[in-house]
Design an enzyme around this catalytic site. Structure first.
Site, short mmCIF file in Angstrom:
data_model
loop_
_atom_site.label_atom_id
_atom_site.label_comp_id
_atom_site.label_asym_id
_atom_site.label_seq_id
_atom_site.Cartn_x
_atom_site.Cartn_y
_atom_site.Cartn_z
N ASP A 281 -5.69 -2.89 4.11
CA ASP A 281 -4.59 -3.77 3.91
C ASP A 281 -4.62 -5.22 4.57
O ASP A 281 -3.66 -5.87 4.14
CB ASP A 281 -3.44 -2.99 3.99
N LYS B 72 -5.58 24.63 -8.55
CA LYS B 72 -4.55 23.74 -8.28
C LYS B 72 -5.07 22.59 -8.66
O LYS B 72 -6.05 22.14 -8.36
CB LYS B 72 -4.20 23.97 -6.70
N ASP C 140 -0.37 -0.48 6.44
CA ASP C 140 -0.47 0.19 7.63
C ASP C 140 -2.08 0.49 8.06
O ASP C 140 -2.08 1.00 9.13
CB ASP C 140 0.11 1.56 7.54
N PHE D 190 -12.79 19.08 -5.92
CA PHE D 190 -11.85 18.04 -6.83
C PHE D 190 -12.46 16.65 -6.81
O PHE D 190 -13.56 16.46 -6.13
CB PHE D 190 -10.40 17.79 -5.77
N ASP E 80 0.97 -1.25 0.00
CA ASP E 80 -0.13 0.10 -0.05
C ASP E 80 0.86 1.58 -0.07
O ASP E 80 1.99 1.31 0.38
CB ASP E 80 -0.85 -0.05 1.25
#
Length: 1097
Positions: A732, A529, A728, A506, A373
């Protein structure tokens, strides 16, 4: 509230009190109780013994014990089998008991966590183990949604329905609330939730924004109330976790095959000897009937049948039971070395490396594919502002002296920057640089908190956002507060308020975000941005020269391994904006294709950035991720890396594995989770793998935890190579469980990955030491152990085999029974354990200097079926020397005083002494790294042998236990003869001569990588210095920015809607409050440069 099942596709909940659940307690909903332990007080002994006897070797030795109780075939005393068997069972019992006690403690700690539950109109503190599906629980800020200790540092926006949000924290209203909830059955879809809430005949939609998943943490809210919908294994996280797999190493699988072969080989030897006994009895047996009378009905055939089982008992050492005990000790010892390694200890978080599983150490030395990951694993999820290019000028080159921000009373004291030119440009009033930081302070969805005057905390939905706003804050453009209509800044000490007119948020398609604001002078400006390629496509044609210069800076930053993004802005015309605003309102209220219409409206106003009417301004900035570059580890060690750009990314070699494709160019494949779901179907799996093998890089983004595991399983199944997964977060866990080796990082995202892993540590950079040092050493030691163990036991057993041809195939033992009992348990046990625990071909520094040393483990060169065949032939040769040389030396030999020495007991003593010394010398030749422990074990074991031999062959032991110690006086009468020691010396030389000759020739003619490096070590005058930590220059790509992959949809809708947005924001608790713990410096609010990180311990 309680839940009722209606059918397999739906769950229903009604408002009620907890007592109502009692009426429906026959419903078998999963609870939240966690149980990972295997035994209890009553089941431990019987269940553990049952599991142990499922091992073929243990069952085999019980079978031998039964055979030894039959007088007609018993050729050895019962204690030769009982003592080793009891020792093995006892040690395994103790180990399993210790492991299960630890699991019980962990379960108790998790289940006893406290949470507030609404019961009978009152909030009561309950243990998590007692929470039921249908309970209403209260969560507070920074509190886990469930008992699992995990969170995501990238914050996700969750909003309550208006009808439930208006209830607030009024307990009476909550208790009196009446409604019906219908939702989907348990499933593993993390990105989707379907349900409805019916109140007073009105139905409200429930989606993924209304549910808090297990493994999350409440942020930016003082409290919230929620209904427990799924519990235990029904939760989406557990549905994605997959089943726990009992992991076995490739050496374990090979040993199982070899053990089966050894059983067949044992049967073959016993058959040969029993046939020989039948022939001997038929031809010569009648000559001995006068003083060895046969039982009634006995004949040559019956004698051969009984002899077969007698030799099964005698030759049982070919399947040594002590092998399994020694393997467990070896693995446990190498696990402790990982736990004790100070170079893998993270000081700031007080986190040592931990081997959570003690059975997979040597597998670390054979890893070929690494699945990783990315977010939080490779980068620690901590972003720092490093470099920027503003209007064609680059800033951010490191210098020794840090920038002093004491002139800014609102600066973050933890922020570091080393280029004083940028500070001077801001102070001198450079319009381009000030516009750069003004954009960073305005174009975002960060939530501020100011508990006390001047003490600011930023709560961002990603570390990127936090790093950008913090950089602007320190350079004099401080984001102070926001409302749904305004954004308040402090620009170079002057309070300034901007009117927020629109937030163009976004998303994964746009890969950018923009805001439209009006400054105090009434000027309209759009600030944007996003990913550099996206921004460059929308620049005004007149900015082409500036874009060329900026592109060069961008390539330089990307080559240093930094995450990049581009910034731009333009002024807007008032009339055009008003017309656009109307079209925007129509698109936002459309019932059909709303998102597509909004994207078109956004695209319209974001065109022609850098308008010719304004100053030429284009900026690129970089964010440095704390942590080593993954490519540095992979490139040096020739691993095939499976990385996660957002979730999983992997690189597959073009000519490796079961699928081969010849491709001339360099290709890459990007696939999202939705497409991956189709590609992982049975009829498409091999095509996906074939396509992946044709590419140098494959990126799987926005995938579910279960899909991660499926990708791992696909490569694991068809590539036939050892895999490692590292992560982590809770997402995962499934990948970690599926891979051969699972590694968890105790970073910013909690401990769920650690709890499910085989090995854990605090930072990704420790993976290099785990594999190149501990993994390689463990594999080398295990292979040496197995080679030597099989050698010494096959040699021991073959001597018995040759002796059968000289004793009439009568199943007589060539050694003393006590030597047979103690050979594996005492005389040769400690030396081989010392070799297997402490041996190393080169030290850790040289292992890093020459990572090619790892390659033999990937190719299984140190122990394989071919290596086992060579061991078999070497043992056969040694046994011939160890039997026939002493036999020839003692034939027709007399003592110094003329008395005969050629008796059975003297020959047995000579043969066993030659054997023990020969295998001890062989051990010395196999040892690369001598320690005081190795010396003590080797010489100590030989000393114990002679001490025990003289004691057991003494007159005193014979008088006390006459039948058990028949070799009276043999040691003192035989070992005082010079010809005995000359024979021992000769057999030892003949045994090791082929080994020494072979090694000499191979080193001279065909040296292995170990031989070459060891030669360089001997020539070197000093240990090499550790390699400097630096980021290798990467290949320049047309898509440099990592922003599009790292970022996610922000708080745009929440900011502009004003729903449940408190004003002022000062009452909101801090996302990362000040603490005195070492972990505080590693939280996402800490932004440091890579230069400073390299200087820190």
């Amino acid at each position: 509230m309680f839940l009722l099942p209606t059918d397999a596709y739906e769950r229903r909940a009604f408002s009620s009190t907890r007592e109502s659940n009692i009426l429906h307690k026959h419903i078998n909903w999963s609870n939240i109780h966690i149980k990972t332990s295997k035994y209890n007080v009553f089941t431990f002994l019987p269940l553990n013994l049952f599991e142990q006897f499922q091992r073929l070797a243990n069952a085999y030795f019980v079978f031998l014990l039964i055979l030894q109780l039959i007088p007609q075939i018993s050729s050895l005393s019962w204690f030769t089998t009982v003592v080793p068997l009891l020792l093995v069972l006892s040690m395994t019992l103790a180990k399993d008991l210790s492991d299960d006690i630890t699991r019980h403690k962990n379960d108790k700690q998790v289940n006893n966590r406290k949470v507030e539950v609404l019961i009978n109109g009152e909030l009561k503190s309950e243990k998590w183990m007692n929470v039921q599906v249908g309970d209403i629980v209260k969560l507070e800020n920074n509190e886990f949604v469930t008992a699992e200790t995990n969170e995501r540092t990238n914050l996700k926006v969750k909003q309550a329905l208006t009808i439930t949000g208006d209830l607030g924290n009024d307990i009476q209203k909550l208790a009196a609330f009446k409604g019906e909830v219908r939702c989907e059955p348990p499933n593993n879809r993390l990105d989707k939730f379907t349900g409805t809430l019916t109140v007073g005949g009105e139905t409200f939609s429930l989606d993924n924004e209304r549910i808090l998943l297990r493994g999350c943490t409440l942020r930016n809210s003082d409290w919230c109330f929620g209904l427990v919908v799924f519990g235990g294994p029904d939760t989406k996280l557990m549905q994605n976790s997959g089943k726990s797999i009992f992991k076995r190493t490739s050496i374990d699988h090979l040993m199982n095959f070899l053990v089966m072969f050894i059983f067949g080989f044992l049967a073959f030897m016993c058959t040969i000897l029993s046939i020989g006994n039948g022939i001997w009895e038929y031809q010569e047996g009648n000559s001995f009937i006068s003083f060895l009378p046969r039982a009634d009905g006995a004949n040559a055939s019956l004698s051969a049948f009984l002899t077969f089982w007698s030799y099964v008992i005698i030759l049982n050492t070919v399947v040594p039971i002590s092998l399994y005990v020694s393997v467990e000790i070896l693995r446990l010892g190498n696990s402790y070395f990982i736990d004790w390694d100070r170079k893998m200890y993270h000081v700031k978080s007080d986190t040592p490396a931990q081997a959570r599983t003690t059975t997979l150490n040597e597998e670390l030395g054979q890893i070929k594919y690494i699945f990783s990951d990315k977010t939080g694993t490779l980068t620690q999820n901590i972003m720092t502002f490093n470099r920027c290019s503003v209007n064609g000028k680059s800033y951010g080159k490191s210098s020794k002296k840090k920038v002093d921000f004491s002139w800014n009373s609102l600066a973050d004291p933890k922020f570091c920057f080393h280029d004083h030119k940028l500070e001077e440009a801001v102070k001198s009033g450079s319009p381009e640089v000030q516009a750069f930081f003004r954009l960073l302070a305005l174009c975002h969805t960060v939530m501020p908190e100011e508990k006390t005057e001047g003490e600011l905390f930023y709560q961002a939905q990603s570390p990127d956002e936090g790093a950008l706003v913090t950089a602007a804050r320190n350079f004099g453009f401080v984001f102070r507060s926001r409302t749904p209509e305004t954004i308040s800044l402090v620009e170079m000490g002057v309070p300034t308020t901007y009117e927020l007119l629109a937030v163009l948020d976004f998303n994964n398609v746009r890969k950018r975000m923009s805001v439209i604001v009006r400054n105090p002078e009434g000027k309209l400006t759009l600030y944007c941005k996003g990913a550099d390629t996206i921004i460059f496509e929308r620049l005004h044609p007149l900015s082409s020269k500036l874009m060329e210069v900026t592109t060069e800076h961008l390539n330089e930053y990307a080559g240093e391994g930094l995450r990049t993004l581009a910034l731009a802005y333009k002024d807007l015309d008032e009339d055009k904006f008003e017309k656009w605003k109307k079209r925007h309102h129509e698109a936002s209220t459309s019932l059909e294709d709303r998102e597509a219409k909004l994207d078109a409206i956004y695209e319209e106003i974001e065109k022609d950035l850098l308008d010719k009417a304004i100053h030429q301004f284009c900026a690129v900035m970089t964010l440095g991720a704390l942590g080593p570059s993954s490519s540095q580890i992979v490139k040096k060690t020739h691993f095939y890396l499976f990385l996660g750009k957002m979730d999983v990314e992997f690189s597959v070699p073009k000519t490796n594995g079961t699928i081969h494709e010849k491709v001339d160019g360099e290709y890459g494949l990007v696939i999202n989770g939705h497409s991956l779901a189709f590609a992982l179907q049975k009829d498409m799996q091999l095509e996906l793998l074939r396509t992946a093998c044709m590419c140098q890089t494959v990126i799987c983004c926005r995938v579910t935890p279960l899909q991660k595991a499926q990708v791992v399983e696909l490569v694991k199944k068809h590539k036939k190579a050892v895999t490692l997964a590292i992560g982590d977060g809770a997402n995962d866990v499934s990948m970690i469980k599926t891979a051969h080796i699972g590694v968890g990082i105790s970073g910013q995202e909690g401990m769920q990955a650690v709890l499910s892993s085989d090995f854990s540590f605090a930072q990704f950079r420790y993976l290099q030491r785990l594999l190149l040092v501990h993994g390689r050493w463990s594999y080398l030691r295990m292979c040496k152990f197995l080679r030597y163990f099989f050698y010494k036991n096959f040699t021991f057993t073959f001597v018995h085999f040759w002796y059968g041809f000289f004793c009439g195939f009568s199943a007589q033992t060539v050694y003393d029974e006590w030597f047979i009992t103690l050979y594996n348990l005492v005389y040769t046990a400690l030396p081989v354990i010392g070799l297997s625990l402490f041996d190393q071909d080169v030290n850790d520094r040289w292992s890093f200097q020459y990572p090619q040393l790892y390659a033999p483990g990937q190719l299984n060169q140190y122990f394989s079926k071919m290596a086992f065949a060579r061991i078999l032939m070497h043992s056969c040769y040694s046994s011939l020397i160890l039997f026939f040389v002493p036999w020839a030396a003692m034939c027709d030999t007399v003592r110094d005083d003329g008395k005969d020495i050629a008796d059975y007991q003297s020959f047995a003593l000579l043969a066993q002494t030659c054997l023990l010394i020969a295998v001890s010398v062989q051990l010395g030749l196999d040892t690369y790294y001598w320690t005081a422990v190795n010396q003590f074990f080797l010489w100590g074991s030989l000393s114990v042998y002679f001490a025990v031999t003289f004691t057991m062959y003494s007159n005193g032991m014979y008088l006390i236990f006459t039948s058990s110690f028949p070799f009276i006086g043999t040691a003192r009468n035989s070992l005082n003869q010079p010809n005995m020691w000359l024979t021992i010396f000769l057999t030892t030389i003949l045994c090791i001569l082929p080994v020494v000759a072979k090694r000499f020739l191979f080193i001279q003619l065909k040296p292995a990588i170990n031989d070459k490096v060891r030669h360089k070590v001997r020539q070197a005058k000093a240990v090499p210095l550790p390699p400097p930590r630096k980021f290798p220059r990467r290949r320049i790509s047309t898509r440099r920015s990592g922003y599009a992959f790292s970022h996610a949809r922000g708080y745009g809708d929440l900011v502009t809607s004003g729903r449940f947005l408190r004003i002022p924001v000062k009452t909101r608790p801090a996302l990362f409050p000040h603490t005195d713990t070492p972990v505080a410096d590693s939280t996402p609010r800490t932004y440091r440069t890579i230069f400073e990180e390299a200087q820190s311990p």
